[in-house]
Design a protein around this motif. Structure first.
Motif, PDB file in Angstrom:
ATOM      1  N   LYS A  55       0.826  -1.208   0.000  1.00 49.40           N
ATOM      2  CA  LYS A  55       0.000   0.000   0.000  1.00 49.40           C
ATOM      3  C   LYS A  55       0.860   1.258   0.000  1.00 49.40           C
ATOM      4  N   GLU A  56       2.035   1.202   0.654  1.00 46.01           N
ATOM      5  CA  GLU A  56       2.933   2.352   0.691  1.00 46.01           C
ATOM      6  C   GLU A  56       3.428   2.711  -0.695  1.00 46.01           C
ATOM      7  N   LEU A  57       3.727   1.696  -1.505  1.00 45.10           N
ATOM      8  CA  LEU A  57       4.196   1.951  -2.868  1.00 45.10           C
ATOM      9  C   LEU A  57       3.113   2.673  -3.674  1.00 45.10           C
ATOM     10  N   ALA A  58       1.865   2.277  -3.506  1.00 50.24           N
ATOM     11  CA  ALA A  58       0.772   2.904  -4.240  1.00 50.24           C
ATOM     12  C   ALA A  58       0.562   4.352  -3.816  1.00 50.24           C
ATOM     13  N   LEU A  59       0.463   4.589  -2.526  1.00 53.99           N
ATOM     14  CA  LEU A  59       0.126   5.928  -2.042  1.00 53.99           C
ATOM     15  C   LEU A  59       1.275   6.915  -2.207  1.00 53.99           C
ATOM     16  N   LYS A  60       2.516   6.464  -1.991  1.00 53.99           N
ATOM     17  CA  LYS A  60       3.654   7.373  -2.076  1.00 53.99           C
ATOM     18  C   LYS A  60       4.122   7.628  -3.512  1.00 53.99           C
ATOM     19  N   SER A  61       3.574   6.907  -4.470  1.00 56.61           N
ATOM     20  CA  SER A  61       3.911   7.142  -5.877  1.00 56.61           C
ATOM     21  C   SER A  61       2.785   7.894  -6.596  1.00 56.61           C
ATOM     22  N   ASN A  62       1.874   8.478  -5.801  1.00 55.94           N
ATOM     23  CA  ASN A  62       0.729   9.229  -6.337  1.00 55.94           C
ATOM     24  C   ASN A  62      -0.243   8.312  -7.073  1.00 55.94           C
ATOM     25  N   SER A  93     -12.563  -7.245  -3.731  1.00 60.29           N
ATOM     26  CA  SER A  93     -13.910  -7.526  -3.235  1.00 60.29           C
ATOM     27  C   SER A  93     -14.624  -8.367  -4.282  1.00 60.29           C
ATOM     28  N   MET A  94     -15.752  -8.924  -3.928  1.00 61.87           N
ATOM     29  CA  MET A  94     -16.518  -9.756  -4.846  1.00 61.87           C
ATOM     30  C   MET A  94     -17.461  -8.937  -5.719  1.00 61.87           C
ATOM     31  N   GLN A  95     -17.472  -7.641  -5.527  1.00 61.59           N
ATOM     32  CA  GLN A  95     -18.328  -6.795  -6.337  1.00 61.59           C
ATOM     33  C   GLN A  95     -17.724  -6.621  -7.725  1.00 61.59           C
ATOM     34  N   LYS A  96     -18.564  -6.694  -8.758  1.00 69.34           N
ATOM     35  CA  LYS A  96     -18.077  -6.625 -10.125  1.00 69.34           C
ATOM     36  C   LYS A  96     -17.523  -5.253 -10.482  1.00 69.34           C
ATOM     37  N   ASN A  97     -18.137  -4.205  -9.912  1.00 67.71           N
ATOM     38  CA  ASN A  97     -17.754  -2.848 -10.305  1.00 67.71           C
ATOM     39  C   ASN A  97     -16.738  -2.205  -9.369  1.00 67.71           C
ATOM     40  N   ASP A  98     -16.080  -2.979  -8.511  1.00 68.41           N
ATOM     41  CA  ASP A  98     -15.115  -2.363  -7.598  1.00 68.41           C
ATOM     42  C   ASP A  98     -13.898  -1.824  -8.348  1.00 68.41           C
ATOM     43  N   ILE A  99     -13.527  -2.480  -9.449  1.00 68.31           N
ATOM     44  CA  ILE A  99     -12.376  -2.029 -10.223  1.00 68.31           C
ATOM     45  C   ILE A  99     -12.655  -0.678 -10.883  1.00 68.31           C
ATOM     46  N   LYS A 100     -13.943  -0.334 -11.006  1.00 68.30           N
ATOM     47  CA  LYS A 100     -14.321   0.937 -11.622  1.00 68.30           C
ATOM     48  C   LYS A 100     -13.786   2.114 -10.820  1.00 68.30           C
ATOM     49  N   ALA A 101     -13.761   1.985  -9.501  1.00 65.62           N
ATOM     50  CA  ALA A 101     -13.241   3.060  -8.651  1.00 65.62           C
ATOM     51  C   ALA A 101     -11.772   3.319  -8.944  1.00 65.62           C
ATOM     52  N   LEU A 102     -11.014   2.251  -9.155  1.00 65.65           N
ATOM     53  CA  LEU A 102      -9.598   2.394  -9.473  1.00 65.65           C
ATOM     54  C   LEU A 102      -9.420   3.004 -10.859  1.00 65.65           C
ATOM     55  N   ALA A 103     -10.258   2.592 -11.803  1.00 65.86           N
ATOM     56  CA  ALA A 103     -10.197   3.143 -13.160  1.00 65.86           C
ATOM     57  C   ALA A 103     -10.521   4.633 -13.163  1.00 65.86           C
ATOM     58  N   GLU A 104     -11.518   5.033 -12.399  1.00 69.05           N
ATOM     59  CA  GLU A 104     -11.874   6.450 -12.330  1.00 69.05           C
ATOM     60  C   GLU A 104     -10.738   7.269 -11.727  1.00 69.05           C
ATOM     61  N   ASN A 105     -10.016   6.689 -10.785  1.00 67.78           N
ATOM     62  CA  ASN A 105      -8.874   7.372 -10.180  1.00 67.78           C
ATOM     63  C   ASN A 105      -7.778   7.590 -11.220  1.00 67.78           C
ATOM     64  N   ILE A 106      -7.559   6.582 -12.055  1.00 69.02           N
ATOM     65  CA  ILE A 106      -6.555   6.710 -13.123  1.00 69.02           C
ATOM     66  C   ILE A 106      -6.966   7.795 -14.107  1.00 69.02           C
ATOM     67  N   LYS A 107      -8.231   7.813 -14.499  1.00 69.42           N
ATOM     68  CA  LYS A 107      -8.721   8.828 -15.434  1.00 69.42           C
ATOM     69  C   LYS A 107      -8.544  10.229 -14.867  1.00 69.42           C
ATOM     70  N   ALA A 108      -8.868  10.391 -13.590  1.00 69.76           N
ATOM     71  CA  ALA A 108      -8.783  11.714 -12.970  1.00 69.76           C
ATOM     72  C   ALA A 108      -7.350  12.215 -12.901  1.00 69.76           C
ATOM     73  N   LYS A 109      -6.411  11.352 -12.568  1.00 67.73           N
ATOM     74  CA  LYS A 109      -5.030  11.781 -12.384  1.00 67.73           C
ATOM     75  C   LYS A 109      -4.281  11.961 -13.699  1.00 67.73           C
ATOM     76  N   PHE A 110      -4.774  11.363 -14.771  1.00 71.41           N
ATOM     77  CA  PHE A 110      -4.080  11.477 -16.055  1.00 71.41           C
ATOM     78  C   PHE A 110      -4.872  12.296 -17.065  1.00 71.41           C
TER      79      PHE A 110
END
Length: 321
Positions: A249-256, A263-280
């Protein structure tokens, strides 16, 4: 005017001997009838001669070859901006990823989440790497979703002895593959490996502008690894239990980047994708130079079809005597 496939124009040379044969050849009627009488017969027949039809056919073939050579008008070069986001996806393929604390195992679960990621990132160019003690390329950056899914879904490493998890090698490959980008996105499907200190990887990511997004797969309780010989054991004969290493987790947070636990939810990866879109979002536009051309093949093609139709529509009809 230029030709995109100019090498095809050499085929026109094959028509020269055919044209010479038509020019020199004489029909059987010309050999047996007086030229004046033959002319009157042809006028009454109201059809084209064989020679004329042959010439029309040759002209149609020649124009067809010109059309295949793709004549174009080159209007120069123009600069356009594309809005692609480049994302490298790294799959941890070490032995621990085959633990069965997550059904059916961590690695197969990661492949399913990758399919979900592609669905929510249709505008991205995605590349894939695998890494354990070293990293290797599975697919370069591409928008071909079918190929990406096929390559990832058919990755099989459960019969290989892949010990250790070298995150640094994944970072190095990412930097090499998208080195033209000042900011780079790397999504890791991993259980965190076995390191307790990721300071080296954090420094490398900061130095090379790599934002690491981690999708952590595994449980803190841990799971065992099944092999063809049975459950994996250590040198002492004890059953190996591998647990999720949340130090990643430190590598993820400290590298921006960002960190997301499975999780077993199908759309949980969407949150990570939206984060990538926002930062780039601010750096996703790229300037590309393309040729501004006007295709002209339609004109010789239509003329070839016209000549072809004329030559065959003028065939003599049989008449009863």
């Amino acid at each position: 005017m230029e030709f995109e496939q100019s090498q095809l124009l050499w085929l026109l040379l094959l028509l020269i001997p055919l044209g010479m044969m038509i020019q020199k050849g004489r029909s059987s009627l010309e050999q047996h009838f007086n030229p004046t009488l033959l002319k009157q017969m042809r006028q009454r027949q109201q059809t084209l001669s064989k020679r004329t039809r042959a010439i029309l056919l040759l002209g149609a073939i020649a124009l067809g070859i010109v059309a295949l050579a793709r004549p174009i008008i080159n209007n120069g070069e123009i600069k356009v901006q594309s809005s692609d986001i480049d994302v490298m996806v790294g799959f941890d393929i070490s032995n621990s990823m085959f633990a069965e604390d997550i059904y059916p195992n961590r690695f197969d679960f990661a492949k399913r989440k990758f399919d979900d990621f592609l669905e929510v990132m249709p505008q991205a160019r995605v590349g894939v790497i695998g890494f354990s003690s070293r990293a290797f390329l599975v697919s370069p950056l591409t928008k071909d979703r079918a190929s990406l899914k096929f390559l990832v879904n058919n990755m099989q490493f459960d019969n290989m002895s892949l010990k250790g998890t070298d995150m640094l090698s994944a970072l190095e490959v990412t930097d090499h593959l998208i080195k033209e980008n000042k900011k780079k996105a790397l999504l890791l499907f991993t259980d965190g490996g076995d390191k307790s200190d990721y300071s080296q990887e954090i420094n490398y990511a900061k130095e090379h502008g790599i934002s690491v997004f981690v999708y952590a797969i595994g449980t803190t309780k841990g799971g065992v690894i099944k092999t063809p010989q049975g459950v994996l054991k250590d040198a002492k004969g004890d059953i190996v239990v591998v647990k999720l290493n949340e130090k990643i987790k430190e590598l993820a947070l400290k590298s921006n980047g960002a960190y997301l636990k499975y999780s077993m939810q199908k759309n949980d990866i969407k949150a990570l994708a939206e984060n990538i879109k926002a930062k780039f979002k601010s750096t996703e536009k790229k300037e590309q130079t393309i040729k501004d051309t006007q295709e002209l093949f339609i004109y010789p093609l239509m003329l070839a079809i016209l000549l072809f139709m004329i030559s065959f529509s003028s065939l003599p009809r049989r008449r009863g005597v």
